[in-house]
Design a protein around this motif. Structure first.
Motif, PDB file in Angstrom:
ATOM      1  N   TYR A 127       0.841  -1.202   0.000  1.00 29.98           N
ATOM      2  CA  TYR A 127       0.000   0.000   0.000  1.00 29.98           C
ATOM      3  C   TYR A 127       0.881   1.258   0.000  1.00 29.98           C
ATOM      4  O   TYR A 127       0.425   2.342  -0.336  1.00 29.98           O
ATOM      5  CB  TYR A 127      -0.910   0.037   1.228  1.00 29.98           C
ATOM      6  N   ILE A 130       0.996   3.508  -3.026  1.00 28.81           N
ATOM      7  CA  ILE A 130      -0.046   4.535  -3.203  1.00 28.81           C
ATOM      8  C   ILE A 130       0.350   5.807  -2.452  1.00 28.81           C
ATOM      9  O   ILE A 130       0.195   6.922  -2.950  1.00 28.81           O
ATOM     10  CB  ILE A 130      -1.410   4.014  -2.701  1.00 28.81           C
ATOM     11  N   LEU A 131       0.912   5.620  -1.253  1.00 34.52           N
ATOM     12  CA  LEU A 131       1.314   6.802  -0.476  1.00 34.52           C
ATOM     13  C   LEU A 131       2.504   7.501  -1.122  1.00 34.52           C
ATOM     14  O   LEU A 131       2.626   8.733  -1.066  1.00 34.52           O
ATOM     15  CB  LEU A 131       1.616   6.386   0.965  1.00 34.52           C
ATOM     16  N   LEU A 133       2.865   7.696  -4.240  1.00 32.20           N
ATOM     17  CA  LEU A 133       2.263   8.481  -5.327  1.00 32.20           C
ATOM     18  C   LEU A 133       1.712   9.797  -4.784  1.00 32.20           C
ATOM     19  O   LEU A 133       1.861  10.844  -5.424  1.00 32.20           O
ATOM     20  CB  LEU A 133       1.163   7.662  -6.014  1.00 32.20           C
TER      21      LEU A 133
ATOM     22  N   LEU B 180      -7.730   0.340   0.944  1.00 33.45           N
ATOM     23  CA  LEU B 180      -7.135   0.387  -0.387  1.00 33.45           C
ATOM     24  C   LEU B 180      -8.026   1.160  -1.352  1.00 33.45           C
ATOM     25  O   LEU B 180      -7.559   2.041  -2.090  1.00 33.45           O
ATOM     26  CB  LEU B 180      -6.901  -1.034  -0.906  1.00 33.45           C
ATOM     27  N   LEU B 183      -7.993   4.785  -0.526  1.00 36.63           N
ATOM     28  CA  LEU B 183      -6.773   5.437  -1.000  1.00 36.63           C
ATOM     29  C   LEU B 183      -6.820   5.650  -2.515  1.00 36.63           C
ATOM     30  O   LEU B 183      -6.405   6.699  -3.020  1.00 36.63           O
ATOM     31  CB  LEU B 183      -5.544   4.590  -0.643  1.00 36.63           C
ATOM     32  N   LEU B 184      -7.345   4.651  -3.230  1.00 33.04           N
ATOM     33  CA  LEU B 184      -7.427   4.790  -4.693  1.00 33.04           C
ATOM     34  C   LEU B 184      -8.379   5.923  -5.084  1.00 33.04           C
ATOM     35  O   LEU B 184      -8.110   6.675  -6.024  1.00 33.04           O
ATOM     36  CB  LEU B 184      -7.894   3.478  -5.319  1.00 33.04           C
ATOM     37  N   VAL B 187      -6.500   8.958  -4.676  1.00 32.24           N
ATOM     38  CA  VAL B 187      -5.535   9.164  -5.766  1.00 32.24           C
ATOM     39  C   VAL B 187      -6.234   9.755  -6.980  1.00 32.24           C
ATOM     40  O   VAL B 187      -5.757  10.727  -7.589  1.00 32.24           O
ATOM     41  CB  VAL B 187      -4.858   7.823  -6.145  1.00 32.24           C
TER      42      VAL B 187
END
Lengths: 468, 208
Positions: A127, A130-131, A133, B180, B183-184, B187
């Motif tokens: 994960y 993602i962080l 990013l 998850l 978070l996506l 993003v």
């Protein structure tokens, strides 16, 4: 109290607060520096998982924080990484007290620190991609607000970092599966493909490195040096965290080959680019390419050994002189940029005579980045050169070539900076705080080089503890 | 409408609108296509996720389209106030027929990827159905083409969101974790915000 809240959530919340007072730059810088100093002190002094007694108050810092079913875990042995990140942030923030930086420098710097720490300590580990990013997106805001214009290099950075994330998340998910079933060869081949492409994109390796000098040319060198120093370092630590999840990856010849060849290409390209540069910002970009290459060569040395920790721990030892040198170089270049019309060599003729102390700092930064004897990064460079000479001499020659290229490029800049235009008009434009900060940094670089056992060895020990 | 039809509709929607995003020039139509893409992603994710979590995909996609559309409208109205600038911004660039044909030809390559890759994807990631794997590869492939053919901040944001949408459909099957997917969603919204922010800095009108 718990460690992830203290070192991840609190800085992120505080960054929002700093954003609200960003208009009052001096206040924002002072408050930001003080808070970063507090975080550094807390990372240095507060043990995790033990009862701390402060007068009549006693408390324990818990290592774990559960968020939506997943955890952030910062153990006692993870504190060195937290300390290193906030030490760097504090150092840059204090330097910004006597610099002209963008309004967002302090808030984004604080948010970047928290995000990068979160990226390493989230469970499951993948994960973190993602962080990372999120950290890259923060960097882009930083770059754009710094130069007030959008550049193709920034767009490339945006694309590369975004594309790296899904590849690494999928690779991480698959690694979990192959741990349960190590004979799953088709999945292993896919993991290699995803992982190596993801690493290349994340670490700005060949052929995805072109954005580095392009962005370095446009963004203010001081803020660029912070973002571009912290993010690749964290990306490297993240990559090692990734590899350490599966023992078959750490002993894989494909992984050794990837890091060695990428390191070779990066030091060669960095060296060649640095020789022919015409802009100090671009020189910093090429120097950083060479430094990333060196880190990859270090990892390449460690992977495949029964105990790779000594080489991995050297990343921690390497990072301190590199950070100091980039901070000094960026600080001096920022001063030149304020005075001149830009950082192109033609625009900087003789400007070093107005900034003698900054030019001295810049000179020391150049020598440190190339691993000059008796300066702070010499021990790491020497170890790497010797180790690669024993294993595969062409890579050692490449590493030396990279250093020589960066040295030639740095000396070319210096020759332009100190060229005499009109000796009668050479006035000193540095303020006293600026001189003081540069001198402190320069003396630290010299002391680290002369007494590595006192200044660098503790970081090596921290690295060993971190990569336990 | 049963699940199979919903899945089929989802695949049809995402593949069609992502293709339109590749070849269309008018930014308004592209924003609408992006919003429609979110509906397709929702239909495909709903096969594997709970309704609440699948709705997140839908809402995040629409929010991203709204953010980019608002920013683009602001940029266009700013341009209209300047007499020496083209009033319709990037929409004034017309695509030559050869470019249009070339883009469609590259889409044929992506079709080949779908044909070869979909069974492989199903064999590696257990639980992914054929139509879902078509959508995953199609979105990722066309997203990469958008990133390759177009340079404006709007196009980059749309291209990246398209790639990530494909990735989201895959993750919806293999990893239905709340954090998850949260978070996506973060993003995708961050990319939309960044795209909107960068549009203001684009400096000059570039082909979309």
């Amino acid at each position: 109290m718990n460690a992830p809240i203290l070192w991840i959530l609190l800085p992120l919340v505080f960054a929002v607060g700093l954003l609200l007072i960003a208009r009052w730059q001096r206040l924002c810088r002072a408050v930001g520096s003080a808070f970063a100093l507090l975080l550094t002190a807390s990372a240095l002094l507060l043990p995790v998982g033990e009862i701390v007694q402060l007068g009549i108050v006693s408390f324990e810092i818990q290592p774990s924080w559960v968020v939506l079913g997943r955890r952030f875990v910062i153990d006692e042995l993870d504190r060195p990484y937290v300390l290193l990140i906030y030490l760097v942030v504090t150092f840059w923030f204090i330097g910004s007290l006597s610099q002209t930086t963008s309004l967002l420098f302090i808030p984004l710097g604080m948010a970047l620190g928290g995000t990068l720490i979160a990226a390493i300590f989230i469970k499951p580990f993948y994960y973190g991609a993602i962080l990372l990013l999120f950290a890259a997106l923060l960097n882009i805001v930083w770059f754009v607000s710094d130069e007030n214009a959008l550049d193709l290099g920034i767009k490339r950075y945006w694309i590369f970092q975004t594309l790296a994330m899904p590849l690494l998340v999928l690779a991480g998910w698959l690694i979990g599966g192959t741990e349960a079933n190590p004979g799953d060869i088709p999945a292993a081949a896919l993991i290699y493909g995803l992982l190596l492409l993801g690493f290349s994109l994340l670490l700005s390796n060949v052929p995805f490195q072109s954005w580095l000098p392009a962005v370095a040319q446009r963004v203010k060198p001081y803020s660029f040096s912070l973002t571009i120093f912290l993010t690749p370092f964290t990306a490297l630590v993240f990559v090692l965290t990734f590899l350490r999840q599966a023992s078959w990856l750490l002993s894989s010849p494909w992984i050794v080959l990837f890091f060695s060849i990428q390191g070779f290409l990066m030091v060669i390209l960095g060296g060649i680019g640095a020789i022919y540069h015409r802009h100090i910002g671009r020189w910093m970009g090429y120097a950083l390419m060479k430094e990333i290459g060196l880190s990859l060569l270090l990892i390449g040395l460690g992977i495949g050994l029964s105990d790779p920790r000594p080489f991995f721990a050297m990343l921690f030892m390497q990072i301190v002189p590199r950070g100091l040198a980039l901070a000094l170089g960026g600080f001096a270049a920022n001063l030149y940029a304020e005075q001149g019309k830009g950082l192109g060599l033609q625009q900087l003729v003789g400007i070093g005579r107005h900034y003698p102390v900054a030019t001295l700092g810049y000179f020391l930064a150049v020598l440190t980045l190339v691993g000059f004897p008796l300066l702070a990064s010499f021990p790491v460079h020497l170890t790497l050169w010797q180790a690669w000479f024993q294993r595969f001499p062409p890579f050692a020659f490449a590493a030396i070539f990279g250093s020589v290229g960066v040295l030639i490029g740095g000396l070319r800049s210096l020759a332009v900076l100190v060229r005499t235009v009109d000796p009668m008009q050479a006035s000193n434009l540095e303020s006293r705080p600026q001189k003081l900060l540069i001198l402190v940094g320069s003396v630290l670089l010299l002391l680290m080089g002369v007494f590595p056992q006192w200044f660098l060895f503790p970081f090596y020990q921290m690295g060993l503890a971190f990569f336990r | 409408m049963n699940a199979a039809w919903a899945e089929l509709a989802g695949v049809f929607v995402v593949l069609t609108v992502s293709l339109l995003n590749l070849v269309m020039q008018d930014w308004r139509k592209r924003i609408v296509a992006l919003a429609a893409q979110a509906i397709g992603v929702f239909l495909l994710c709903f096969q594997s996720l709970s309704l609440n979590l699948a709705l997140v995909k839908f809402i995040e996609g629409w929010m991203a389209a709204a953010i980019l559309g608002t920013a683009m409208a602001n940029v266009q109205s700013g341009l209209k106030t300047k007499a020496d600038q083209p009033t319709d911004g990037a929409s004034n660039f017309s695509m030559p027929l050869s470019a249009f044909v070339f883009r469609l030809a590259t889409v044929l390559l992506i079709s080949g990827l779908l044909y070869v890759g979909a069974p492989y994807l199903m064999s590696v990631f257990n639980g992914v159905r054929f139509l879902q794997s078509l959508a995953v590869l199609g979105l990722c492939g066309v997203g990469l083409l958008v990133l390759s053919f177009r340079v404006s901040a709007l196009s980059l944001a749309i291209g990246l969101i398209t790639v990530l949408n494909g990735f989201e459909i895959l993750l919806a099957v293999i990893e239905p974790s709340l954090l998850l997917h949260g978070l996506l969603a973060g993003v995708i919204l961050s990319i939309a915000f960044l795209g909107a922010f960068l549009l203001l800095y684009e400096g000059e009108v570039v082909p979309l």
